[in-house]
Design an enzyme around this catalytic site. Structure first.
Site, mmCIF file in Angstrom:
data_model
loop_
_atom_site.group_PDB
_atom_site.id
_atom_site.type_symbol
_atom_site.label_atom_id
_atom_site.label_comp_id
_atom_site.label_asym_id
_atom_site.label_seq_id
_atom_site.Cartn_x
_atom_site.Cartn_y
_atom_site.Cartn_z
ATOM 1 N N HIS A 1 0.834 -1.213 0.000
ATOM 2 C CA HIS A 1 0.000 0.000 0.000
ATOM 3 C C HIS A 1 0.863 1.255 0.000
ATOM 4 O O HIS A 1 1.994 1.258 0.498
ATOM 5 C CB HIS A 1 -1.004 -0.004 1.152
ATOM 6 C CG HIS A 1 -0.426 -0.070 2.529
ATOM 7 N ND1 HIS A 1 -0.019 1.042 3.231
ATOM 8 C CD2 HIS A 1 -0.220 -1.125 3.358
ATOM 9 C CE1 HIS A 1 0.412 0.679 4.426
ATOM 10 N NE2 HIS A 1 0.309 -0.629 4.532
ATOM 11 N N HIS B 1 3.478 2.403 13.423
ATOM 12 C CA HIS B 1 2.402 3.320 13.816
ATOM 13 C C HIS B 1 2.815 4.234 14.971
ATOM 14 O O HIS B 1 1.960 4.880 15.573
ATOM 15 C CB HIS B 1 1.113 2.572 14.186
ATOM 16 C CG HIS B 1 0.506 1.806 13.062
ATOM 17 N ND1 HIS B 1 -0.763 1.281 13.104
ATOM 18 C CD2 HIS B 1 0.985 1.482 11.844
ATOM 19 C CE1 HIS B 1 -1.035 0.658 11.971
ATOM 20 N NE2 HIS B 1 0.026 0.766 11.196
ATOM 21 N N GLU C 1 -4.855 2.174 3.125
ATOM 22 C CA GLU C 1 -4.843 0.910 3.869
ATOM 23 C C GLU C 1 -4.911 1.171 5.363
ATOM 24 O O GLU C 1 -5.567 0.434 6.114
ATOM 25 C CB GLU C 1 -3.583 0.115 3.516
ATOM 26 C CG GLU C 1 -3.555 -1.309 4.050
ATOM 27 C CD GLU C 1 -2.968 -1.438 5.450
ATOM 28 O OE1 GLU C 1 -3.038 -2.539 6.018
ATOM 29 O OE2 GLU C 1 -2.435 -0.431 5.979
ATOM 30 N N GLU C 2 -4.205 2.216 5.817
ATOM 31 C CA GLU C 2 -4.154 2.503 7.248
ATOM 32 C C GLU C 2 -5.455 3.111 7.762
ATOM 33 O O GLU C 2 -5.621 3.286 8.970
ATOM 34 C CB GLU C 2 -2.979 3.435 7.551
ATOM 35 C CG GLU C 2 -1.614 2.908 7.135
ATOM 36 C CD GLU C 2 -1.147 1.699 7.934
ATOM 37 O OE1 GLU C 2 -1.924 1.201 8.767
ATOM 38 O OE2 GLU C 2 -0.013 1.258 7.717
ATOM 39 N N ASP D 1 6.336 0.675 7.088
ATOM 40 C CA ASP D 1 5.009 0.065 6.936
ATOM 41 C C ASP D 1 4.188 1.001 6.054
ATOM 42 O O ASP D 1 3.717 2.029 6.527
ATOM 43 C CB ASP D 1 4.376 -0.106 8.321
ATOM 44 C CG ASP D 1 2.935 -0.559 8.266
ATOM 45 O OD1 ASP D 1 2.488 -1.025 7.207
ATOM 46 O OD2 ASP D 1 2.241 -0.414 9.291
ATOM 47 N N ASP E 1 0.080 4.357 1.370
ATOM 48 C CA ASP E 1 -0.031 5.310 2.482
ATOM 49 C C ASP E 1 0.740 4.850 3.706
ATOM 50 O O ASP E 1 1.193 3.704 3.796
ATOM 51 C CB ASP E 1 -1.497 5.528 2.843
ATOM 52 C CG ASP E 1 -2.214 4.250 3.267
ATOM 53 O OD1 ASP E 1 -1.960 3.204 2.637
ATOM 54 O OD2 ASP E 1 -3.023 4.300 4.202
#
Length: 505
Positions: A98, A477, A167-168, A137, A100
């Site tokens: 992904h 994150h 995605e996030e 990520d 983002d």
């Protein structure tokens, strides 16, 4: 011109900021093609919902390389490369990641994730970002997919690279993926975070939220303003890290405020968390309290600070409670304050159940990711995950009932499915053989308590076999996010070998 790994050089994606030396050290790292593409990811702002600038750069690079590319209605980007001569008839392979990233800055760090590049540095074999999330990520996985397309020395079957958006933000791009868009038979998801492991199943999820407008009024004479904060927590991924018992700032602050509600405390504003899928590192509340109870309130804050340090010792040792005078002119009523802090305090956080079919794996969990109160507008967002869809739906229903009983209207999204494991899949067996041949070790087969896009893509392409693997990433994150540089080399070596193996009949 040759790359450092002996493969032909191809111009990588140009960015407006690469000429000024931002992240220039990535150009010297191996594997060269992967890190060059990752430099572009770092230098191009790409928070969830703002991936367009990066997508356009990837499209421009694809045009320069003569690669087919197209976008679907959601903005997902698909690139295709024809098979090597003589391998046109083998089943196609899809490499998936992904575009983002989660946008989190450390306390005191000013960073505009819509404008500023991510500045990286190496330390003790790990790549870090300065004061922000790194975006490994899933920038590393997405860059690896582009590097495979960039590598003309590889023998491969028909290749596709699918780069999804948002995605996030609860897998929005995968949910809206165009039907029957992909042509490949095998899918390699590159969004896992442990070297030497291969994932064959993941949790599904759903979000529960509520919004309300509460009346504000001028605070009465005799009230004192106070700003209370919970900070210094590690934070982390609300799926991968939920089993660690990390402190959630929203939950800790709600517990304190609920304890203080009997003093006549009134909320003026509240700010906790930025992402539903991140464990909240800090939360702040501005309140008005009766002046004659101010000493008692500050004393209780200091008592809870000691209590939290004891409870989180060895897990979240940095937990800190702070308070300082604040100017408060308007606030919501004490009764509405009690409703808000009461429901926040009552909502569960953390592991709700462990899996019986996958020992040691969390089955169901909940995270209180975002809480806001501003000018009377209240918003709360929860993130539920489960390996079992029925358990997910049951916890969602319980959370909705709790919100209703406290006078708030629950909003439940449609959720997304888990990815059902298939330990007998031929693709898994091939990967295990390739991994052992390449690294000398058999990979551990795992199921992850996090949302991978495989479940959603698999629902649209039920005939497709899929696995997920990646390099070692820690602190995803959160501003502590980092990636093991050596693990990236090993990950890419396995990926190249797997692509070549899948080119064989």
């Amino acid at each position: 011109m040759a790359t450092g790994d002996g493969r032909p050089f191809h111009p990588h994606i140009a960015t407006g900021s690469q000429g000024d030396g931002v992240n220039e050290h990535l150009e010297t790292m191996e594997p060269t093609l992967l890190w060059r593409h990752f430099r572009t990811f770092c230098n191009t702002p790409r928070p969830s919902g703002r991936e367009e600038a990066l997508a356009k750069k990837v499209e421009a690079w694809a045009d320069a390389r003569g690669l087919h590319h197209e976008r679907d209605e959601a903005g997902n980007l698909l690139l295709r490369k024809p098979a090597s001569p003589g391998h046109e008839e083998v089943p196609g392979t899809v490499l998936q990641g992904h575009l983002d990233m989660v946008s989190q800055a450390a306390p005191g760090v000013e960073h505009d994730f819509t404008r500023d590049p991510i500045e990286t540095f190496e330390q003790d074999g790990w790549l870090h970002a300065r004061g922000t999330t790194l975006g490994a990520d899933n920038g590393i996985g997405a860059a690896a997919g582009l590097a495979i397309l960039d590598d003309d020395s590889l023998t491969h079957g028909p290749l596709e690279v699918l780069l999804t958006v948002e995605e996030e933000a609860s897998l929005v791009g995968a949910i809206k993926l165009r039907e029957q868009w992909l042509q490949g038979h095998f899918l390699l998801n590159l969004d896992s975070e442990d070297e030497g492991q291969v994932y064959i199943g993941c949790a599904g999820g759903a979000s529960v939220s509520t919004e309300a407008v509460l009346a504000e009024a001028p605070v009465a004479p005799g009230m004192a303003g106070l700003k209370i904060g919970v900070h210094g927590l590690k934070g982390g991924h609300s799926g991968l890290d939920i089993h660690q018992g990390l402190g959630n700032a929203n939950c800790l602050l709600a517990r304190l405020l609920d304890h203080l509600a009997g003093t006549g405390l009134q909320l003026a504003d509240y700010d906790g968390g930025t992402m539903g899928n991140a464990i909240t590192r800090e939360a702040w509340a501005t309140v008005a309290v009766p002046r004659d109870r101010l000493e008692h309130v500050t004393g209780e804050i200091e008592r809870f600070a000691r209590l939290y340090r004891e409870e989180l010792e060895g897990v979240d040792d940095g937990v800190t409670l702070s308070h300082e005078p604040a100017s408060v002119e308007r606030a919501i009523a004490a009764a509405d304050t009690r409703r808000i802090v009461g429901v926040m305090h009552a909502l569960p956080y953390g592991v709700a159940g462990m899996s019986r079919s996958a020992p040691g794996v969390v089955e169901t969990s909940n995270n209180m990711g975002i809480v806001r109160l501003e000018q009377g507008k209240f918003r709360l967002q929860l993130m539920v995950r489960s390996l079992r869809d029925s358990a997910r739906d049951e916890l969602v229903a319980r959370l909705g009932t709790l919100l209703e009983l406290t006078g708030f209207e629950p909003r439940i999204n449609q959720g997304y499915p888990g990815w059902t494991p298939d330990p007998e899949a031929p693709l898994l067996a091939r990967f295990q053989r390739v991994h052992e041949t390449t690294t000398g070790e058999v990979p551990a087969v795992k199921i992850v308590h996090a949302g991978l896009e495989c479940g959603l893509i698999g629902a649209k392409h039920p005939e497709m076999q899929m696995i997920s693997f990646g390099p070692t990433i820690r602190g995803a994150h959160s501003p502590d996010e980092r990636v093991d540089i050596g693990a990236v080399q090993n990950f890419y070596a396995v990926l190249r070998a797997m692509v070549e193996d899948l080119a064989r009949p």
